[in-house]
Scaffold this active site. Sequence first.
Site, PDB file in Angstrom:
ATOM      1  N   SER A  47      47.310 105.141  28.162  1.00 40.41           N
ATOM      2  CA  SER A  47      48.012 105.471  26.911  1.00 40.41           C
ATOM      3  C   SER A  47      49.478 105.062  26.881  1.00 40.41           C
ATOM      4  CB  SER A  47      47.900 106.974  26.626  1.00 40.41           C
ATOM      5  OG  SER A  47      46.632 107.282  26.121  1.00 40.41           O
TER       6      SER A  47
ATOM      7  N   LYS B 184      50.722 102.915  24.101  1.00 40.42           N
ATOM      8  CA  LYS B 184      51.244 103.414  22.829  1.00 40.42           C
ATOM      9  C   LYS B 184      52.750 103.192  22.675  1.00 40.42           C
ATOM     10  CE  LYS B 184      47.660 106.958  22.173  1.00 40.42           C
ATOM     11  NZ  LYS B 184      46.937 107.021  23.457  1.00 40.42           N
TER      12      LYS B 184
ATOM     13  N   SER C  49      49.489 112.216  22.353  1.00 39.36           N
ATOM     14  CA  SER C  49      48.858 110.947  22.725  1.00 39.36           C
ATOM     15  C   SER C  49      47.538 110.727  21.987  1.00 39.36           C
ATOM     16  CB  SER C  49      48.621 110.885  24.245  1.00 39.36           C
ATOM     17  OG  SER C  49      48.361 109.575  24.669  1.00 39.36           O
TER      18      SER C  49
END
Length: 394
Positions: free
Chosen positions: A65, A68, A125
Site C-alpha cells: 500500500s 498509494k 489505507s
Amino acid sequence: MKKRHLRITGLFLIICMILSTIFPVRAETESISPEILAASGILMEVETGKILYEKDSNTRRCPASVTKVMTLLLIFEQLDSGKLSLNDTVTTSAHAKSMGGSQVFLEEGEQQSVETMIKCIVIASGNDASVAMAEHIAGSEQSFVNRMNQRAEELGMKNTHFVDCCGLTDSDEHYTSAYDIALMSRELIRKHPQIFEYSSIWMENITHVTAQGTKKFGLTNTNRLIRTYPGCKGLKTGSTSKAKFCLSAVAERDGLSLLSVVMAAPDYKARLKDASALLDYGFDRCSLYIDENPEPLPEITIQKGTSSKVSLKYADTFRYVSTDGEKITAPKKELKLPSKAEAPVAADSQAGELIYLHPRSGQELGRIPVLYAESVARLCFLDCLLMTFEAFCL
C-alpha cells in the site's frame, strides 16, 4: 617485588594521564550507522534530498500500500491545478467496491466527497477509496495507473512499475524500490504539505449513506509512529504476504524534516523499529541553520535613472542543513553588490548575492540572491528638461 610492580603500574598510569592532557583522545563525532532488519531501507533529508543512509535501496520490491503515495501525489496535483475540489462528489463503482484487503467498505453507488476519500486512503489505507478516486480522475483505474507510471518516469524513478493504484496486486510486475519511494514521498510532502493534515490524524469517523441506511465507520491510522515517535507526521504503511512490511515515514524536529523508508521488514514491529532507528540516526547527525537576521542591505546608486538610489531586498531566507554531525551556527558571509547600476532596473531582478561560507574551511555553504526592491526607469528627454527647469527655478 610486589611494591616494585605497584610503583611501575602507578608510574604508567601517571604517564598516561599526562599524555592524555597533551594529546586528548578525540570523541567519536559520527553516529554509529544503524542496523535494520528490513531488506531495503533509506534515510533522506527532505530539504536537500541528501541520502544519509541506505541499504539495498535500488532493489525492486513489492511496495504493497505504499503504492498509494503516488496515488495521493496525483490527487493533490489535480487539486492544485483546479481540476479537482475537496468538495467534489465521488461515486463508488462496482469495481471499486470489489477491492479486497484493506478497505473502508464503500458500497456500489455510494457517494463521498474527495476529502473524505483522501482520509480513507491516507488514514485507513482504503483500497476501495483509492480505486474510486482513480476512476473519478482518469475514467478508469488503468488510465490512472498509466498516469502513475508516467509521473514515476518524470521523477526519475528508474526501478518502478505500477500495475494498480492501491498496491493490492501481488505481481512481479508491480514493483518499486526504497529510493524510488523516497523520491515520490519527497515530492508529495514538499509540493503538497497539506497531506500532513490527513496523515497525522490518528482516528476519525466517516459516515456511510447507502440504500441500507446511514452508519458511522471508524478510521484508524495504520502508521503507529504518529503516536509513538516524537515529530512523526505520516506518511504511509503497506503490507502483503509478498511485500512483507513496508513504511514511508516522515518526522520533523526544529524545522528539520527527515524521510525514512523501509521495505520487506519481517513484521510490523520490525518495520516501526527500523524506521525509528533510521530517524534517530538522522536527527543525531543533522542540524539546521537559518539566517533569521541577515545584515541590512545598502542602497545602490542609479545612473541615468528617474531616481538616484534604489533599495534592495533578499530573495529568500537562507537555510543550510548540516548532515555530517557538525552544527553550523555562525558562517562567514560575503555580500557581492555593484557600487552603482545604470537605469533601467526592474523590481525583483537580481542585483547581487549573499554568499555563506564555512566558518573555518571557507567552503561555500550556499547563497541567496539580492534583488532590486523597486523599478527605476531610465531618464528621457522630457525628464531631463523638467529637472533642468526645477533646478533653474530653485
